[in-house]
Design an enzyme around this catalytic site. Structure first.
Site, short mmCIF file in Angstrom:
data_model
loop_
_atom_site.label_atom_id
_atom_site.label_comp_id
_atom_site.label_asym_id
_atom_site.label_seq_id
_atom_site.Cartn_x
_atom_site.Cartn_y
_atom_site.Cartn_z
N SER A 46 69.24 46.88 69.48
CA SER A 46 68.80 48.14 70.05
C SER A 46 70.01 49.04 70.34
O SER A 46 70.98 48.60 70.95
CB SER A 46 68.05 47.86 71.35
OG SER A 46 67.64 49.06 71.91
N GLY A 47 69.96 50.24 69.90
CA GLY A 47 71.05 51.19 70.16
C GLY A 47 72.14 51.15 69.10
O GLY A 47 73.15 51.84 69.20
N GLY A 60 65.92 45.08 66.51
CA GLY A 60 66.89 44.05 66.16
C GLY A 60 66.82 42.87 67.12
O GLY A 60 66.05 42.89 68.09
N SER A 83 65.23 54.48 72.67
CA SER A 83 65.01 53.20 72.00
C SER A 83 63.59 53.13 71.43
O SER A 83 62.62 53.48 72.09
CB SER A 83 65.22 52.09 73.04
OG SER A 83 64.98 50.86 72.44
N SER A 84 63.52 52.71 70.15
CA SER A 84 62.19 52.58 69.54
C SER A 84 61.55 51.32 70.10
O SER A 84 62.13 50.24 70.01
CB SER A 84 62.30 52.44 68.03
OG SER A 84 63.37 53.21 67.55
N GLU A 108 67.26 40.51 70.06
CA GLU A 108 67.49 40.86 71.46
C GLU A 108 67.75 39.62 72.28
O GLU A 108 67.00 38.65 72.22
CB GLU A 108 66.28 41.60 72.03
CG GLU A 108 66.19 43.04 71.57
CD GLU A 108 65.06 43.82 72.21
OE1 GLU A 108 64.27 43.22 72.95
OE2 GLU A 108 64.98 45.04 71.96
N ASN A 144 69.61 52.03 75.25
CA ASN A 144 69.50 53.17 74.34
C ASN A 144 68.57 54.20 74.97
O ASN A 144 67.46 53.88 75.36
CB ASN A 144 68.93 52.65 73.00
CG ASN A 144 68.82 53.74 71.96
OD1 ASN A 144 69.07 54.92 72.24
ND2 ASN A 144 68.44 53.37 70.75
N THR A 186 67.45 53.83 64.08
CA THR A 186 66.53 54.96 63.96
C THR A 186 67.24 56.18 63.40
O THR A 186 66.70 56.90 62.55
CB THR A 186 65.90 55.25 65.33
OG1 THR A 186 65.28 54.04 65.77
CG2 THR A 186 64.86 56.33 65.24
N1 LIG Z 1 75.12 57.83 62.80
C1 LIG Z 1 75.16 58.23 64.06
N2 LIG Z 1 75.88 59.31 64.39
C2 LIG Z 1 75.92 59.72 65.66
N3 LIG Z 1 75.28 59.14 66.67
C3 LIG Z 1 74.54 58.05 66.41
C4 LIG Z 1 74.43 57.55 65.08
N4 LIG Z 1 73.63 56.48 65.12
C5 LIG Z 1 73.27 56.32 66.41
N5 LIG Z 1 73.79 57.28 67.18
C6 LIG Z 1 73.63 57.43 68.64
O1 LIG Z 1 73.18 56.21 69.16
C7 LIG Z 1 71.91 56.38 69.77
C8 LIG Z 1 71.04 55.19 69.47
O2 LIG Z 1 70.70 55.18 68.13
P1 LIG Z 1 69.28 54.68 67.58
O3 LIG Z 1 69.25 54.99 66.18
O4 LIG Z 1 68.21 55.20 68.44
O5 LIG Z 1 69.43 53.16 67.80
P2 LIG Z 1 68.35 52.02 67.45
O6 LIG Z 1 67.25 52.67 66.73
O7 LIG Z 1 69.12 51.08 66.62
O8 LIG Z 1 67.96 51.46 68.71
C9 LIG Z 1 71.33 57.64 69.22
O9 LIG Z 1 70.50 58.24 70.16
C10 LIG Z 1 72.59 58.46 68.99
O10 LIG Z 1 72.98 59.08 70.17
MG LIG Z 2 65.37 52.77 67.15
#
Ligand SMILES: Nc1ncnc2c1ncn2[C@@H]1O[C@H](COP(=O)(O)OP(=O)(O)O)[C@@H](O)[C@H]1O
Ligand SMILES: [Mg+2]
Length: 1061
Positions: A107-108, A384, A160-161, A386, A157, A112
């Site tokens: 997560s984070g 992912g 977070s999804s 956890e 996050n 996404t």
């Molecule tokens: N490629 C990226 N460039 C800039 N910031 C990112 C990037 N990927 C993630 N982030 C930052 O990290 C945070 C968490 O990413 P997210 O995709 O929501 O994580 P996950 O889906 O894996 O939990 C996003 O809200 C953003 O602020």
């Molecule tokens: Mg996500």
């Protein structure tokens, strides 16, 4: 990728398979770190992208980047999610095979975000046709909507999804996205009713309160303050700095509009969300019997109003439970805790079903009904692995899901690797890797696995609790290598680390201890029948759809939550196994969401459980680098004379020449069917270094060639331009010539017509011709004008100019004459006057006139001796004073009686006419006749030189009658005489062939004029008359000619001839 190989010292290698020490995790992580510090967050392991969350905007997803990664070779550009997406997309189109991009990480870690960029890239592949834009917008807009309902702020996050998402995008045969389909997995619905400290409920609730217009909130009986609602305030973090709830509400509204949600549907959604919030605020207390009673019914009323059900009914259902057992229906009141459970179960169930409905609704909008072949590209963004301090049923499911995905990963990666070696005919070395099938079986195996045991425990009659479930597992799984619990542990050390209410699984990614508390409840996922019943007859559009009445009549118990999840995962695995996968492995560099902070320990952990080192090992088991012959040849052909600048033969032979030339040792490489395999990165680096050196050398050559090429092209362009110009110029010139010829033909035609009709009166046809003729004549005339008065040549005028010519002739003659006259000296003028007078007198009157015409009159025709005599004797003595001598000439005087000829000198002065006799050098006046006395002068019209001078009759006696004189030049002499006398009347030209004259004593004599002589003679004839026989004019001319010739022969001059005459 090759293009950045030369920067490897500073930025690490873009593909980890190029790491020399590929077995060392430290080296691998160092490489990631090096790159991360340089803002290079992407690194490949073969075709797997490892992405390290930068936690800041790196500006690497711009429109320019979208362009840059389109239609390029995967290895020609730096690693990027766009590159892997483009690669998958291209392969999908080329192979007409479904593909999927699997995004995993904790997560984070950025899953996404990555999935959004992948979707953006794919959506942007469409040509910008209106229909495509619509599909693209819908695909993209599904994201903010699902994020609002399915994402929440967690401690890891802010966005977070809380559900797993698999999205298929459909492409038509042209490669345009035409539709899509979303599958959702295991929404963390417990979040609707409970949040840990620092976390929030799903975004949508906060968005509604912050962003909805006041009238909507009023309608929903809601307040803006999130802390007013129990379901929103438990985490104590209603406000999050990085999130703008009101802004996001706008985005959701926009998404709903783009996805064509009707007003009714929107109303239903907001109603349900409001109802859930009110439901959370319904609290219970125990009555005297300890049975649940609603503290304040207002919220129940609001809730029932918003859901469209009877308030009392809802109230009852919240505090009672009806059980149907063997045909008996028993309703019993609930205790307050049971009522809270029922309330929460209702909230969770409603929210979950609404979420499912949303996904379904979006799918309807994305559904493509077009016929024709379609290919799919799937994007999997799923939770992912956890490991929390306290892990429950959700973590169990999530980690099980990751075990399954890992299996797919190993299976597909290994399989494809093996396939590649087989295809290429390269011997394959078996790689040792951990196969996690054993763990998957531990969880899912029928009758034996944890899920089966849990289901059994949920379904069995009697008092089943979480503890009995744990005991059951302990008894069944005690011997399993990956299962540990307090009771089954023989090792005390291990025992100490496990709580009594926990079981621990040794996942491929590490050990995780799960608390059994809540497992049964969550697995049962029980919504009491009474509440379900109320939900089946609400007036809310969505609720009616998601709580069908038939559900109540169903006898069969629905699958438990774990079994449902297992089944849906099974479905997902099938989907994935039938597709060509690409991977994005996301890594979270630190827990503080800080950019530039690379916590090696945290990363190391993720590298382990993502199985990246295994991935790398598998990839490197045989050969570190492989490329299609064409690609390798294209890049390195400059290193071998045989392949530079172009190789005509098979690419494989070309590559063989290169490796031979570079002296690769036989162990370092293998030649497959379509690819070259290089065992060690070192070999590739050496080749690359050689290329860099060669590039510098070639650059100079290329520059020169390029310049030549550019100049040549410029020259060719100019030449082409010149040709075009010339062509146009020629056309214009030809047109001009044509026009001129046409004009000329017209002119000629008009001219010819004019010529033909020239003799007609001036009309429109010949007017111009006439004019031309006149002009031409005038021009001709102007050039041929006689310059001298004696020149009488005159151009022949055309008939139309005859009159003008005449006028001009006269004018010109006058002009010439004037000019001539003006230029004359006075003496000459006198001479002319005499000639003019002569003409007046003699022209047409006397036959000899033409003969004297060209000869000037002279003042004296005497010979030199007579002349000197004249000067002395006549001028000094004879001449009457005051007179001026005008003319002197020798003459023959015929006596009046007998016509005897006597030689005399005739001298004319201004006063008189003298006849002198020159004898013995003396002059003697024989006769003086005053000019006033002259009565008349008679001459014949013939060629003779005879003059008869009439004297007054009174003088006849004295003067012996009229004077008969023969002078050599009668015309000259008479003219002089008339001129001096100034009386033209005195001249008489005889009309007949005789002239009468007065003789001495008044007698009349006759002079007979006769022709027929060859030379003029004057004699007395037989009748006593003076006979003048004159020669014809032509005889005179011939005679003069003969005399002239003779004079020429003897050298005499004109004057002498004249005298001779
Ligand atoms: N490629 C990226 N460039 C800039 N910031 C990112 C990037 N990927 C993630 N982030 C930052 O990290 C945070 C968490 O990413 P997210 O995709 O929501 O994580 P996950 O889906 O894996 O939990 C996003 O809200 C953003 O602020
Ligand atoms: Mg996500």
């Amino acid at each position: 990728m090759e293009s950045v190989l030369d920067e490897r010292e500073r930025t690490g290698v873009p593909d980890a398979i190029l790491l020399e020490d590929y077995l060392s995790e430290k080296v691998f992580i160092d490489n990631l770190k090096k790159r991360y510090k340089e803002n290079l967050i992407y690194t490949y392991i073969g075709q797997v992208v490892v992405s390290v969350n930068p936690y800041k905007d790196l500006g690497i997803y711009t429109e320019n980047h979208l362009e840059k990664y389109r239609n390029v070779n995967f290895y020609e550009v730096p690693p990027h999610v766009f590159a892997i997406t483009e690669n998958a997309y291209k392969a999908m189109i080329a192979e007409v095979a479904d593909h999927c991009i699997l995004i995993s990480g904790e997560s984070g870690a950025g899953k996404t975000e990555a999935s959004k960029q992948v979707l953006r890239f794919l959506a942007a592949t469409s040509l910008h046709r209106r229909e495509m834009d619509r599909v693209r917008d819908r695909l993209l807009q599904s994201n903010p909507l699902l994020e609002a309902f399915g994402n929440a702020k967690t401690n890891r996050n802010d966005n977070s999804s809380r559900f797993g998402k698999y999205m298929d995008i459909e492409f038509n045969f042209k490669g345009d996205p035409v539709g899509g389909h979303i599958l959702n997995y295991l929404l963390e619905k417990s979040r609707v009713v409970h949040q840990e400290i620092g976390e929030r409920n799903f975004h949508v609730f906060y968005q509604l309160l912050a962003g909805a217009p006041s009238h909507l909130l009023e309608k929903l009986h809601l307040e803006r303050n999130a802390d007013s609602y129990f379901y929103l305030k438990q985490g104590k973090s209603g406000h999050v700095d990085s999130i703008s709830d009101s802004g996001d509400f706008e985005a959701v509204q926009h998404a709903l509009a783009t996805l064509n949600f009707t007003d009714e549907e929107k109303e239903s959604i907001w109603g349900i969300l409001g109802a859930i919030l009110h439901l959370g605020n319904v609290s219970f207390k125990g009555d005297d019997d300890g049975l649940a009673k609603v503290v304040d019914e207002t919220h129940v009323n609001y809730c029932s109003k918003l859901l469209g059900c009877e308030s009392q009914e809802l109230l009852n259902a919240l505090t009672h439970r009806t059980i149907e057992a063997r045909g008996d229906v028993v309703t019993s009141p609930l205790h307050p805790e049971q009522a809270v459970y029922a309330r929460d179960a209702l909230a969770k169930s409603v929210y979950e079903r609404v979420f499912d409905w949303l996904v379904e609704r979006i799918n309807q909008t994305l559904h493509n009904t077009e016929a024709g072949r379609k290919t799919l590209l799937g994007i999997l963004d799923i939770y992912g692995f956890e490991i929390f301090d306290r892990n429950g049923f959700e973590q169990f499911c999530i980690n099980y899901c990751n075990e399954k995905l890992q299996q797919v990963f190993i299976e597909l990666t290994l399989r494809s690797e093996q396939d590649e070696y087989r295809r290429e005919g390269i011997e394959w070395e078996q790689v040792e890797y951990f196969d996690n099938k054993i763990i998957c079986d531990l969880v899912e195996e029928k009758h034996k696995g944890i899920i089966s045991l849990l289901d059994e425990e949920c379904l069995r009659p009697g008092e089943a609790t979480d503890a009995t479930f744990l005991a059951k597992m302990n008894s069944h799984l005690a011997k399993h290598k990956h299962y540990f619990s307090y009771d089954t542990s023989v090792n005390n050390k291990v025992k100490k680390t496990i709580n009594k209410d926990e079981f621990r699984l040794r996942h491929y990614a590490g050990d995780v201890a799960y608390r059994v508390q809540g497992f049964l409840d969550k697995n049962n996922d029980l919504l009491f029948r009474d509440l379900k019943e109320v939900m089946t007859h609400t007036s809310n559009l969505i609720l009616t759809a998601v709580f069908p009445k038939e559900e109540l009549g169903r006898k069969k118990r629905p699958d438990t939550a774990a079994t449902q999840f297992k089944n849906s995962l099974g479905g997902l695995m099938n989907i994935l196994m039938n597709k060509e996968p690409s991977y994005i492995r996301c890594i979270k560099p630190n827990d503080e969401k800080r950019s530039y902070h690379f916590n090696e320990e945290r990363v190391s952990h993720q590298v382990k459980y993502l199985g990246l080192m295994e991935n790398l090992r598998v990839r490197r088991a045989g050969f570190a680098y492989r490329r299609q012959y064409e690609v390798f040849l294209h890049r390195y052909k400059s290193l071998c004379p045989a392949t530079w600048p172009s190789y005509k033969g098979q690419a494989k032979d070309g590559v063989h020449s290169i490796v031979k030339h570079l002296k690769y040792s036989p162990e370092d490489y293998r030649m497959g069917r379509s690819k070259l395999f290089i065992r060690l990165p070192r070999t590739l680096f050496k080749t690359e270094d050689a290329l860099q050196a060669r590039k510098a050398e070639l650059a100079t050559k290329i520059k020169a060639k390029w310049k030549a090429f550019v100049y040549q092209r410029r020259y060719q362009k100019m030449r082409a331009a010149v040709t075009v110009l010339t062509k146009h110029w020629r056309r214009i010139a030809a047109k001009k010539v044509l026009a001129r010829r046409k004009w000329a033909a017209g002119v000629i035609r008009a001219f010819v017509k004019g010529f033909i009709t020239r003799n007609q009166a001036v009309n429109s046809t010949n007017a111009r011709f006439q004019q031309l003729v006149k002009c031409e004549y005038l021009v001709r005339l102007s050039k041929a004008l006689p310059q001298h008065v004696l020149n009488r040549k005159w151009p022949q005028p055309p008939s139309s100019c005859k009159e003008a010519s005449k006028v001009l002739w006269d004018l010109h003659r006058t002009y010439l004459a004037r000019k001539y006259v003006r230029a004359l000296p006075p003496e000459k003028r006198v001479m002319f006057e005499e000639k003019v007078l002569a003409e007046q007198l003699f022209r047409g009157q006397k036959a000899s006139y033409p003969l004297v015409l060209p000869k000037w009159f002279v003042a004296s025709r005497l010979d030199p001796a007579s002349e000197s005599l004249m000067k002395t004797a006549f001028e000094g003595i004879i001449k009457t004073s005051g007179e001026k001598t005008k003319y002197s000439v020798p003459c023959t005087k015929y006596d009046r009686h007998g016509y005897k000829p006597r030689e005399r000198l005739l001298v004319l002065t201004t006063g008189a006419l003298y006849l002198l006799e020159a004898k013995e050098n003396k002059l003697k006046q024989k006769h003086r006749l005053s000019l006033k006395e002259i009565q008349g002068i008679h001459v014949s019209p013939n060629n003779d030189n005879l003059i008869l001078i009439q004297i007054p009759p009174e003088n006849a006696k004295k003067d012996k009658g009229d004077l008969i004189i023969n002078v050599p030049n009668v015309i000259e002499a008479v003219t002089k005489l008339v001129s001096v006398s100034d009386n033209t009347e005195m001249l008489k030209i005889a009309a007949t062939d005789s002239i009468g004259h007065t003789m001495k004593n008044g007698k009349q004599g006759t002079i007979v004029l006769n022709s027929g002589a060859s030379v003029t003679t004057i004699n007395k004839n037989k009748e006593g008359k003076l006979l003048v026989l004159f020669a014809s004019y032509w005889m005179m001319v011939c005679l003069e000619r003969t005399m002239l010739d003779a004079a020429e022969l003897v050298g005499r001059d004109q004057a002498a001839i004249d005298v001779a005459w």
